[in-house]
Design a protein around this motif. Structure first.
Motif, short mmCIF file in Angstrom:
data_model
loop_
_atom_site.label_atom_id
_atom_site.label_comp_id
_atom_site.label_asym_id
_atom_site.label_seq_id
_atom_site.Cartn_x
_atom_site.Cartn_y
_atom_site.Cartn_z
N ASP A 57 -3.63 -29.28 -29.36
CA ASP A 57 -3.02 -29.31 -30.51
C ASP A 57 -2.41 -27.97 -30.96
N VAL A 112 -4.61 -16.89 -38.74
CA VAL A 112 -5.62 -18.05 -38.53
C VAL A 112 -7.05 -17.62 -38.20
N THR A 116 -10.14 -20.92 -40.19
CA THR A 116 -9.79 -22.29 -40.68
C THR A 116 -9.46 -22.92 -39.62
N GLU A 117 -9.78 -24.38 -39.67
CA GLU A 117 -9.29 -25.49 -38.36
C GLU A 117 -8.18 -25.86 -38.77
N ASP A 118 -7.63 -25.77 -39.94
CA ASP A 118 -6.35 -26.62 -40.26
C ASP A 118 -5.38 -25.20 -40.25
N TYR A 119 -4.80 -25.21 -39.19
CA TYR A 119 -3.75 -24.04 -38.84
C TYR A 119 -2.15 -24.34 -39.25
N LEU A 120 -1.99 -25.52 -39.61
CA LEU A 120 -0.73 -25.91 -40.07
C LEU A 120 -0.16 -25.19 -41.31
N PRO A 121 -0.84 -25.07 -42.49
CA PRO A 121 -0.44 -24.51 -43.53
C PRO A 121 -0.08 -23.05 -43.20
N VAL A 180 3.06 -29.44 -47.06
CA VAL A 180 2.19 -29.47 -45.77
C VAL A 180 2.42 -30.70 -45.19
N ARG A 201 3.51 -31.55 -41.42
CA ARG A 201 2.40 -32.24 -40.73
C ARG A 201 3.21 -33.56 -40.09
N ARG A 230 3.66 -34.27 -36.02
CA ARG A 230 3.16 -35.35 -35.30
C ARG A 230 4.37 -35.98 -34.31
#
Length: 210
Positions: A109, A134, A139-144, A162, A166, A170
């Protein structure tokens, strides 16, 4: 024309205008860009869905189909399904479409998000800066983080949430995986392939998507 890997169809605005007012032009957007929709995960299912949509506008051929990137693969499968239904596809135009390769290495991902950011127009240097941020934040949520860099580069609207970003990712993710799994059958039809003389980040952005 069928959407590219991002799922949206804003990239076809210039083409539609160049074709002129006498040539009707329709573009097919991916499922999943609208709230409460799940993205399609198979090329064959996308094609069947889009064929049904096309036939509500034009019940019988001849059809003129096209698509950029993965959109060309979907248009190819649409043509195959239409031919199987006894319809004529007069034009099948593929824009920078490559044959799928099932042997390609599976990507995670994080790599997909990097590809998505580059596809939208983030430069390699900007992407590297996002990756370093990142890494420092752990952090494990790098989308923000990536979203903030896209906003800073004026690639996406400043008010994009966000959740909205996201959702876009997807669809991109689902389209990439669908492309990897697709095994095209034979199609006894003439195909017109358009290839760009040079490649680069198109920078289409995802603003103004409804």
């Amino acid at each position: 024309c069928v959407h590219p890997v991002s799922g949206n169809v804003l990239c076809y605005r210039a083409l539609a205008r160049h074709l002129g007012a006498q040539q009707p032009f329709y573009a097919l957007q991916a499922r999943g860009l609208v709230d409460d929709q799940e993205p399609q995960t198979q090329i064959e299912a996308m094609a069947a869905d889009y064929v049904a949509a096309v036939r509500t506008v034009q019940s019988h051929g001849p059809y003129l189909l096209g698509g950029w990137s993965i959109g060309g693969l979907i248009a190819f499968e649409m043509a195959r399904q239409l031919e199987a239904q006894g319809e004529e596809v007069r034009l099948l135009a593929l824009f920078d479409t490559r044959a799928p390769d099932a042997e390609e290495e599976v990507i995670d991902d994080a790599s997909l998000l990097a590809s998505f950011a580059l596809h939208l127009g983030l430069s390699p240097e900007q992407l590297q800066a996002a990756a370093e941020e990142v890494s420092k934040s752990q952090t494990e949520d790098y989308l923000p983080v990536v979203l903030e860099h896209l906003k800073a580069a004026s690639i996406v609207p400043r008010d994009m949430s966000v959740a909205r970003f996201r959702q876009q990712f997807r669809v991109f993710n689902a389209n990439i995986r669908a492309e990897r799994c697709y095994q095209p059958a034979s199609l006894p039809a003439h195909i017109t392939l358009f290839r760009a003389e040079s490649s680069g980040s198109p920078g289409w952005g995802i603003d103004n998507i409804e």
